[in-house]
Design a protein around this motif. Sequence first.
Motif, PDB file in Angstrom:
ATOM      1  N   GLU A 168      40.583  45.507  42.963  1.00 36.86           N
ATOM      2  CA  GLU A 168      41.611  45.604  41.919  1.00 36.86           C
ATOM      3  C   GLU A 168      41.122  45.071  40.578  1.00 36.86           C
ATOM      4  O   GLU A 168      41.876  45.084  39.601  1.00 36.86           O
ATOM      5  CB  GLU A 168      42.863  44.840  42.349  1.00 36.86           C
ATOM      6  CG  GLU A 168      43.553  45.426  43.569  1.00 36.86           C
ATOM      7  CD  GLU A 168      44.139  46.796  43.280  1.00 36.86           C
ATOM      8  OE1 GLU A 168      44.596  47.035  42.144  1.00 36.86           O
ATOM      9  OE2 GLU A 168      44.118  47.640  44.201  1.00 36.86           O
ATOM     10  N   ASN A 169      39.871  44.590  40.551  1.00 33.25           N
ATOM     11  CA  ASN A 169      39.310  44.030  39.311  1.00 33.25           C
ATOM     12  C   ASN A 169      40.181  42.917  38.748  1.00 33.25           C
ATOM     13  O   ASN A 169      40.390  42.819  37.523  1.00 33.25           O
ATOM     14  CB  ASN A 169      39.122  45.130  38.249  1.00 33.25           C
ATOM     15  CG  ASN A 169      37.665  45.315  37.874  1.00 33.25           C
ATOM     16  OD1 ASN A 169      36.760  44.932  38.603  1.00 33.25           O
ATOM     17  ND2 ASN A 169      37.440  45.883  36.711  1.00 33.25           N
ATOM     18  N   THR A 170      40.675  42.064  39.629  1.00 28.58           N
ATOM     19  CA  THR A 170      41.613  41.018  39.228  1.00 28.58           C
ATOM     20  C   THR A 170      41.277  39.709  39.943  1.00 28.58           C
ATOM     21  O   THR A 170      40.885  39.717  41.110  1.00 28.58           O
ATOM     22  CB  THR A 170      43.060  41.420  39.566  1.00 28.58           C
ATOM     23  OG1 THR A 170      43.363  42.661  38.912  1.00 28.58           O
ATOM     24  CG2 THR A 170      44.054  40.356  39.105  1.00 28.58           C
ATOM     25  N   VAL A 171      41.429  38.616  39.219  1.00 26.87           N
ATOM     26  CA  VAL A 171      41.280  37.276  39.773  1.00 26.87           C
ATOM     27  C   VAL A 171      42.592  36.547  39.590  1.00 26.87           C
ATOM     28  O   VAL A 171      43.264  36.711  38.565  1.00 26.87           O
ATOM     29  CB  VAL A 171      40.127  36.517  39.085  1.00 26.87           C
ATOM     30  CG1 VAL A 171      40.055  35.078  39.576  1.00 26.87           C
ATOM     31  CG2 VAL A 171      38.805  37.227  39.338  1.00 26.87           C
ATOM     32  N   TYR A 172      42.949  35.747  40.590  1.00 20.46           N
ATOM     33  CA  TYR A 172      44.227  35.046  40.580  1.00 20.46           C
ATOM     34  C   TYR A 172      44.015  33.539  40.613  1.00 20.46           C
ATOM     35  O   TYR A 172      43.010  33.037  41.111  1.00 20.46           O
ATOM     36  CB  TYR A 172      45.053  35.450  41.809  1.00 20.46           C
ATOM     37  CG  TYR A 172      45.290  36.926  41.917  1.00 20.46           C
ATOM     38  CD1 TYR A 172      44.480  37.737  42.723  1.00 20.46           C
ATOM     39  CD2 TYR A 172      46.319  37.538  41.203  1.00 20.46           C
ATOM     40  CE1 TYR A 172      44.698  39.099  42.816  1.00 20.46           C
ATOM     41  CE2 TYR A 172      46.540  38.907  41.307  1.00 20.46           C
ATOM     42  CZ  TYR A 172      45.717  39.679  42.108  1.00 20.46           C
ATOM     43  OH  TYR A 172      45.935  41.026  42.193  1.00 20.46           O
ATOM     44  N   LEU A 173      45.008  32.830  40.107  1.00 22.15           N
ATOM     45  CA  LEU A 173      45.062  31.381  40.234  1.00 22.15           C
ATOM     46  C   LEU A 173      46.466  31.021  40.686  1.00 22.15           C
ATOM     47  O   LEU A 173      47.413  31.128  39.912  1.00 22.15           O
ATOM     48  CB  LEU A 173      44.725  30.679  38.922  1.00 22.15           C
ATOM     49  CG  LEU A 173      44.654  29.150  39.017  1.00 22.15           C
ATOM     50  CD1 LEU A 173      43.446  28.719  39.853  1.00 22.15           C
ATOM     51  CD2 LEU A 173      44.582  28.516  37.627  1.00 22.15           C
TER      52      LEU A 173
END
Length: 126
Positions: free
Chosen positions: A76-81
């Motif tokens: 998804e080309n996404t990083v989460y915190l």
Amino acid sequence: QLQLVESGGGLVQPGGSLRLSCAASGLTLNDYAIGWFRQAPGKEREGVSCISESGSWIHYADSVKGRFTISRDNAENTVYLRMNSLKPGDTAVYYCAAARSRTVQTMCAQVAGDYWGQGTQVTVSS
């Protein structure tokens, strides 16, 4: 055009939770280590958490260990915190950054990034 866009910030009461997202466009995220950084008013920007390209290596600042969780979805080309048990001291503008050829410890300690997002405000207050 290379771009990182943060979202998910807001106002939350102490003890509450938020999940920040960092969406990338114009680059393949799994070529980069990604870090979350924050800057409170009058303070220097500091590393919060950094994750390696594959997700195998993760670094957390001592102040957030056990409360924050970084993760990445390269598809998804996404990083989460994920931020739990938030405290007033967590109030800051949160930025994500992408970097190549750096360890997660170096990236976080040196606040190093090749590309930066515009930031999202997190306010923890009752």
